[in-house]
Motif scaffolding. Structure first.
Motif, PDB file in Angstrom:
ATOM      1  N   SER A   1      79.717  66.070  68.413  1.00 47.18           N
ATOM      2  CA  SER A   1      79.293  65.989  69.809  1.00 47.18           C
ATOM      3  C   SER A   1      77.819  65.611  69.875  1.00 47.18           C
ATOM      4  O   SER A   1      76.972  66.344  69.354  1.00 47.18           O
ATOM      5  CB  SER A   1      79.500  67.350  70.478  1.00 47.18           C
ATOM      6  N   PRO A   2      77.497  64.487  70.522  1.00 41.72           N
ATOM      7  CA  PRO A   2      76.083  64.119  70.647  1.00 41.72           C
ATOM      8  C   PRO A   2      75.252  65.188  71.361  1.00 41.72           C
ATOM      9  O   PRO A   2      74.099  65.407  71.018  1.00 41.72           O
ATOM     10  CB  PRO A   2      76.108  62.826  71.456  1.00 41.72           C
ATOM     11  N   VAL A   3      75.846  65.873  72.324  1.00 43.33           N
ATOM     12  CA  VAL A   3      75.105  66.899  73.060  1.00 43.33           C
ATOM     13  C   VAL A   3      74.758  68.071  72.148  1.00 43.33           C
ATOM     14  O   VAL A   3      73.615  68.531  72.111  1.00 43.33           O
ATOM     15  CB  VAL A   3      75.905  67.372  74.298  1.00 43.33           C
ATOM     16  N   LEU A   4      75.754  68.559  71.398  1.00 48.04           N
ATOM     17  CA  LEU A   4      75.487  69.677  70.488  1.00 48.04           C
ATOM     18  C   LEU A   4      74.524  69.271  69.377  1.00 48.04           C
ATOM     19  O   LEU A   4      73.631  70.027  68.998  1.00 48.04           O
ATOM     20  CB  LEU A   4      76.794  70.211  69.885  1.00 48.04           C
ATOM     21  N   TYR A   5      74.697  68.072  68.852  1.00 46.04           N
ATOM     22  CA  TYR A   5      73.810  67.568  67.803  1.00 46.04           C
ATOM     23  C   TYR A   5      72.373  67.481  68.324  1.00 46.04           C
ATOM     24  O   TYR A   5      71.429  67.918  67.662  1.00 46.04           O
ATOM     25  CB  TYR A   5      74.303  66.202  67.339  1.00 46.04           C
TER      26      TYR A   5
ATOM     27  N   PHE B   1      56.621  65.265  72.611  1.00 47.61           N
ATOM     28  CA  PHE B   1      57.337  64.870  71.401  1.00 47.61           C
ATOM     29  C   PHE B   1      58.829  65.156  71.566  1.00 47.61           C
ATOM     30  O   PHE B   1      59.666  64.287  71.317  1.00 47.61           O
ATOM     31  CB  PHE B   1      56.777  65.616  70.183  1.00 47.61           C
ATOM     32  N   VAL B   2      59.167  66.362  72.001  1.00 52.52           N
ATOM     33  CA  VAL B   2      60.574  66.741  72.148  1.00 52.52           C
ATOM     34  C   VAL B   2      61.276  65.851  73.168  1.00 52.52           C
ATOM     35  O   VAL B   2      62.392  65.372  72.927  1.00 52.52           O
ATOM     36  CB  VAL B   2      60.701  68.237  72.522  1.00 52.52           C
ATOM     37  N   GLY B   3      60.637  65.595  74.296  1.00 55.33           N
ATOM     38  CA  GLY B   3      61.252  64.752  75.324  1.00 55.33           C
ATOM     39  C   GLY B   3      61.486  63.328  74.855  1.00 55.33           C
ATOM     40  O   GLY B   3      62.575  62.767  75.033  1.00 55.33           O
ATOM     41  N   ALA B   4      60.477  62.730  74.233  1.00 51.90           N
ATOM     42  CA  ALA B   4      60.623  61.356  73.754  1.00 51.90           C
ATOM     43  C   ALA B   4      61.599  61.275  72.590  1.00 51.90           C
ATOM     44  O   ALA B   4      62.306  60.275  72.440  1.00 51.90           O
ATOM     45  CB  ALA B   4      59.260  60.793  73.349  1.00 51.90           C
ATOM     46  N   MET B   5      61.661  62.326  71.791  1.00 56.57           N
ATOM     47  CA  MET B   5      62.619  62.337  70.690  1.00 56.57           C
ATOM     48  C   MET B   5      64.051  62.300  71.237  1.00 56.57           C
ATOM     49  O   MET B   5      64.910  61.590  70.702  1.00 56.57           O
ATOM     50  CB  MET B   5      62.410  63.581  69.819  1.00 56.57           C
ATOM     51  N   GLY B   6      64.294  63.047  72.303  1.00 55.60           N
ATOM     52  CA  GLY B   6      65.603  63.000  72.945  1.00 55.60           C
ATOM     53  C   GLY B   6      65.937  61.608  73.453  1.00 55.60           C
ATOM     54  O   GLY B   6      67.068  61.133  73.293  1.00 55.60           O
ATOM     55  N   LEU B   7      64.962  60.926  74.025  1.00 56.60           N
ATOM     56  CA  LEU B   7      65.175  59.548  74.487  1.00 56.60           C
ATOM     57  C   LEU B   7      65.495  58.612  73.317  1.00 56.60           C
ATOM     58  O   LEU B   7      66.339  57.725  73.445  1.00 56.60           O
ATOM     59  CB  LEU B   7      63.947  59.035  75.238  1.00 56.60           C
TER      60      LEU B   7
ATOM     61  N   LEU C   1      68.811  56.370  72.826  1.00 54.19           N
ATOM     62  CA  LEU C   1      68.721  54.939  72.532  1.00 54.19           C
ATOM     63  C   LEU C   1      69.622  54.576  71.348  1.00 54.19           C
ATOM     64  O   LEU C   1      70.358  53.579  71.396  1.00 54.19           O
ATOM     65  CB  LEU C   1      67.273  54.546  72.250  1.00 54.19           C
ATOM     66  N   ALA C   2      69.592  55.394  70.310  1.00 54.17           N
ATOM     67  CA  ALA C   2      70.442  55.135  69.136  1.00 54.17           C
ATOM     68  C   ALA C   2      71.920  55.269  69.482  1.00 54.17           C
ATOM     69  O   ALA C   2      72.733  54.441  69.072  1.00 54.17           O
ATOM     70  CB  ALA C   2      70.070  56.086  68.001  1.00 54.17           C
ATOM     71  N   TRP C   3      72.274  56.307  70.241  1.00 54.14           N
ATOM     72  CA  TRP C   3      73.683  56.555  70.562  1.00 54.14           C
ATOM     73  C   TRP C   3      74.266  55.491  71.475  1.00 54.14           C
ATOM     74  O   TRP C   3      75.470  55.259  71.472  1.00 54.14           O
ATOM     75  CB  TRP C   3      73.854  57.919  71.220  1.00 54.14           C
ATOM     76  N   THR C   4      73.425  54.858  72.268  1.00 50.83           N
ATOM     77  CA  THR C   4      73.925  53.851  73.207  1.00 50.83           C
ATOM     78  C   THR C   4      73.859  52.443  72.637  1.00 50.83           C
ATOM     79  O   THR C   4      74.103  51.475  73.350  1.00 50.83           O
ATOM     80  CB  THR C   4      73.143  53.909  74.534  1.00 50.83           C
TER      81      THR C   4
ATOM     82  N   TYR D   1      65.274  58.355  67.317  1.00 48.73           N
ATOM     83  CA  TYR D   1      66.179  57.251  67.010  1.00 48.73           C
ATOM     84  C   TYR D   1      66.819  57.468  65.636  1.00 48.73           C
ATOM     85  O   TYR D   1      68.029  57.289  65.471  1.00 48.73           O
ATOM     86  CB  TYR D   1      65.409  55.929  67.044  1.00 48.73           C
ATOM     87  N   ALA D   2      66.000  57.876  64.657  1.00 50.03           N
ATOM     88  CA  ALA D   2      66.537  58.136  63.319  1.00 50.03           C
ATOM     89  C   ALA D   2      67.545  59.280  63.349  1.00 50.03           C
ATOM     90  O   ALA D   2      68.606  59.199  62.714  1.00 50.03           O
ATOM     91  CB  ALA D   2      65.406  58.464  62.345  1.00 50.03           C
ATOM     92  N   HIS D   3      67.243  60.333  64.102  1.00 47.36           N
ATOM     93  CA  HIS D   3      68.198  61.448  64.222  1.00 47.36           C
ATOM     94  C   HIS D   3      69.513  60.945  64.814  1.00 47.36           C
ATOM     95  O   HIS D   3      70.589  61.290  64.339  1.00 47.36           O
ATOM     96  CB  HIS D   3      67.636  62.554  65.123  1.00 47.36           C
TER      97      HIS D   3
END
Length: 190
Positions: free
Chosen positions: A142-146, A72-78, A82-85, A131-133
């Motif tokens: 910062s996307p990394v910190l977020y 869940f955590v890994g796919a959530m990061g993906l 996806l949203a940021w790009t 994606y929603a996050h």
């Protein structure tokens, strides 16, 4: 074999629930790490889905106890990436509401699945949550910190669900019913 001491993970999980009270400037939307950490706690859809993942992983036991939440955590990061790009993902709110309903039903019915299937279910739903996050990330952060914030919050919520596994089968079943009912209501509203 020595029994596992659950007191430390339970205490850490409970502390994660109260982290939101530490904001220094109430009334201002948090950004960076704090904003990412707060986001999963601010919506019942994210909150219940992530707790349900932990509950379901606790019911499965074995490798699923860590593999399902990790997927869940890994796919959530993906999903966040996806949203940021600028990628598109259709029917995000509907999929998130469906995740609450179905994960609640899995907990309520105590449905078992192979570790791979459990990871696939969790990962699929997590893509939409991530994606929603990502879409709700403030512009000036910062996307990394977020991302670190929402990943840590998600892990804490999974921990709450796993700790909930100590409550017993009946309590977990009731929690699953409540989560599923919330998911059904969210689907009607989506």
């Amino acid at each position: 074999m020595k029994p596992m001491n659950y007191s430390r993970p339970i205490v850490l999980t409970v502390l994660c629930l109260f982290a939101g009270t530490a904001y220094a400037h109430p009334g201002h939307p948090p950004t960076g790490f704090a904003g990412g950490f707060a986001h999963p706690f601010l919506g019942v859809d994210h909150l219940f889905a992530m707790i349900a993942v932990g509950l379901w992983a606790a019911q499965q036991g074995g490798r699923a106890l860590w593999a399902v939440p990790a997927a869940f955590v890994g796919a959530m990061g993906l999903g966040g990436v996806l949203a940021w790009t600028g990628g598109a993902l259709p029917h995000v709110e509907m999929a998130i509401a469906l995740s609450v309903l179905l994960l609640g039903l899995l907990v309520a019915t105590q449905r078992r699945a192979s570790v791979i299937v459990g990871m696939g279910i969790a990962g699929t739903f997590a893509l939409f949550h991530g994606y929603a996050h990502g879409m709700e990330m403030p512009q000036a952060t910062s996307p990394v910190l977020y991302a670190l914030g929402f990943v840590l919050a998600t892990a804490c919520l999974h921990g709450v669900g796993i700790a909930g596994g100590l409550l017993g089968r009946r309590a977990m079943r009731m929690a699953g019913i409540g989560i599923a009912a919330t998911g059904a209501a969210l689907l009607v509203l989506a």
